[in-house]
Write a protein that holds these residues in place. Sequence first.
Motif, mmCIF file in Angstrom:
data_model
loop_
_atom_site.group_PDB
_atom_site.id
_atom_site.type_symbol
_atom_site.label_atom_id
_atom_site.label_comp_id
_atom_site.label_asym_id
_atom_site.label_seq_id
_atom_site.Cartn_x
_atom_site.Cartn_y
_atom_site.Cartn_z
ATOM 1 N N GLN A 158 5.447 3.428 -2.073
ATOM 2 C CA GLN A 158 6.323 4.570 -2.353
ATOM 3 C C GLN A 158 7.591 4.039 -3.022
ATOM 4 O O GLN A 158 8.257 3.155 -2.485
ATOM 5 C CB GLN A 158 6.672 5.298 -1.059
ATOM 6 C CG GLN A 158 5.458 5.901 -0.352
ATOM 7 C CD GLN A 158 5.840 6.571 0.952
ATOM 8 O OE1 GLN A 158 6.663 7.485 0.979
ATOM 9 N NE2 GLN A 158 5.250 6.113 2.047
ATOM 10 N N TYR B 276 7.170 0.593 1.051
ATOM 11 C CA TYR B 276 8.229 1.085 0.159
ATOM 12 C C TYR B 276 8.686 -0.015 -0.792
ATOM 13 O O TYR B 276 8.788 -1.179 -0.400
ATOM 14 C CB TYR B 276 9.439 1.556 0.972
ATOM 15 C CG TYR B 276 9.189 2.818 1.764
ATOM 16 C CD1 TYR B 276 9.442 4.078 1.209
ATOM 17 C CD2 TYR B 276 8.689 2.751 3.069
ATOM 18 C CE1 TYR B 276 9.205 5.234 1.943
ATOM 19 C CE2 TYR B 276 8.454 3.913 3.806
ATOM 20 C CZ TYR B 276 8.715 5.145 3.229
ATOM 21 O OH TYR B 276 8.480 6.295 3.948
ATOM 22 N N GLU C 136 0.570 -0.533 -12.219
ATOM 23 C CA GLU C 136 0.365 0.266 -11.004
ATOM 24 C C GLU C 136 1.198 -0.292 -9.856
ATOM 25 O O GLU C 136 1.197 -1.505 -9.595
ATOM 26 C CB GLU C 136 -1.117 0.255 -10.602
ATOM 27 C CG GLU C 136 -1.400 1.126 -9.394
ATOM 28 C CD GLU C 136 -2.828 0.998 -8.875
ATOM 29 O OE1 GLU C 136 -3.251 1.897 -8.123
ATOM 30 O OE2 GLU C 136 -3.508 -0.002 -9.204
ATOM 31 N N LYS D 277 1.526 0.677 -5.877
ATOM 32 C CA LYS D 277 0.974 1.555 -4.834
ATOM 33 C C LYS D 277 2.023 1.992 -3.820
ATOM 34 O O LYS D 277 1.898 3.046 -3.201
ATOM 35 C CB LYS D 277 -0.174 0.835 -4.110
ATOM 36 C CG LYS D 277 -1.429 0.686 -4.969
ATOM 37 C CD LYS D 277 -2.532 0.004 -4.203
ATOM 38 C CE LYS D 277 -3.784 -0.138 -5.064
ATOM 39 N NZ LYS D 277 -4.816 -0.962 -4.401
ATOM 40 N N THR E 124 0.852 -1.196 0.000
ATOM 41 C CA THR E 124 0.000 0.000 0.000
ATOM 42 C C THR E 124 0.885 1.243 0.000
ATOM 43 O O THR E 124 2.120 1.149 -0.006
ATOM 44 C CB THR E 124 -0.890 0.027 1.257
ATOM 45 O OG1 THR E 124 -0.056 0.282 2.404
ATOM 46 C CG2 THR E 124 -1.629 -1.295 1.447
ATOM 47 N N GLU E 125 0.236 2.405 0.063
ATOM 48 C CA GLU E 125 0.946 3.680 0.086
ATOM 49 C C GLU E 125 1.829 3.826 1.324
ATOM 50 O O GLU E 125 2.714 4.674 1.363
ATOM 51 C CB GLU E 125 -0.048 4.850 0.030
ATOM 52 C CG GLU E 125 -0.813 4.957 -1.276
ATOM 53 C CD GLU E 125 -2.037 4.035 -1.343
ATOM 54 O OE1 GLU E 125 -2.238 3.236 -0.392
ATOM 55 O OE2 GLU E 125 -2.786 4.106 -2.348
ATOM 56 N N GLU E 126 1.599 3.014 2.337
ATOM 57 C CA GLU E 126 2.410 3.069 3.564
ATOM 58 C C GLU E 126 3.733 2.316 3.412
ATOM 59 O O GLU E 126 4.625 2.441 4.248
ATOM 60 C CB GLU E 126 1.639 2.441 4.734
ATOM 61 C CG GLU E 126 0.367 3.178 5.105
ATOM 62 C CD GLU E 126 -0.442 2.390 6.136
ATOM 63 O OE1 GLU E 126 0.116 1.447 6.740
ATOM 64 O OE2 GLU E 126 -1.615 2.716 6.331
#
Length: 446
Positions: free
Chosen positions: A231, A209, A227, A229, A205-207
Amino acid sequence: MQKLSILGGGESGVGAAVLAKQQGYAVFVSDKSTIKTKYKAILDEHEIPWENGKHTEEKILSAPTIVKSPGIPEHVPIVQKAIEKGIAVISEIEFAFGFTKSTLIGITGSNGKTTVTNMIYHILKNAGLSVSMAGNIGDSFAYQVATNPKEIYVLELSSFQLDGIVNFRPNIAVITSITPDHLDRYNYEFEKYIYSKFQITKNQTEEDYLIYNADEESITNWIDHHEVKAQKLPMSSKSISRVNSICKQNNNIEININNKLFSMSLENLNVQGEHNAKNAMASSAVAKLLQIRKHTIRESMESFQGVEHRLEKVSQIDQVTFINDSKATNINATYYALDSMKHPTIWILGGVDKGNDYHELLPLVNEKVKSIICLGVDNSRIIEAYGNVVDELFETTSMQEAVAMAKHLAEANDQVLLSPACASFDLFENYEDRGRQFKDAVRKLA
């Protein structure tokens, strides 16, 4: 009581069985080959029923989930029957993930993943953290979750392990490289192999790396068209002029994460070479994400000793240096090994071919190699590629014979390099067995 079947009674299968029993499953382990004595003992100690030398389909297919060892291809009949019946077939990594809340660092790649895993573990251990290595290295992830839980796991993950994940999600993922390897397992389609490697980030997820090698087109092309997601932290040997990047500048590693800069000289690394610079970049970036002190990172990288069977200097006998690179099981790994040779080289290679294009190494062979010693059951493709390139090419069928031949051919200041570019399973148990036999044979020369 929920049933669980396990295919394969090796490290991952037995680890999954121990964890499953602990979690209250009715477990059954089945292996078509002979289960090693040490694993039989563990299964018996935990009162887990097992069979070897056969697959009892009725028992195996009565469970709603099967944990499949990574060495078993999906096309084998028992796995196909399970899939047809709608049984979930997962990896031990996936199974263990469901029973831990620990921070997970996942490392995959055609090359470099073992070194990066060891480097990260070395830094975190030096920082005093509760950490262990698992996955494709050491005790299995599942066994450690069951018997020796830690706050952080550094997981070396092969494409075979990633093929069997559903929900597995590392907090930090690292992709060191993706070059053609194991293509025999992926219908000789490089795209399928790339897809497997990128499974490491599919649930992020976006949390989270993703650290990746931005110098490889196979990786950047995939990222450009899919895609991600997480970072993204690109890693390059060239300068990257943007926030959140890892690069090499004037023989320094420079890591920029959220406008916080960390710099370290590559000259002080205990392991040298372009490939180890990349490994150090990835490892240091993971450490920074975990907020390890700069001093600890630098100190750890300067004391890191390298990995067994990876460009490991074994001995110098009569001014001839013997180097064990048995872990080089593909062309790309052997490229790095040959590229690092500074003296005329006698090259020992061969084994189970995984779809290698040996011609990729021709420039290095021309420049570095004086003699080739084949060590495999079928050496025809190696002979075809290099027979007219080197003055001397020999075939051998044992490590002792290969090493003795190399000693006979070598002159003062030559290097003897075991870098097989192939899997080991024709003559050896695994690459570790191959490397240890090389080292034993070399030591007997002294």
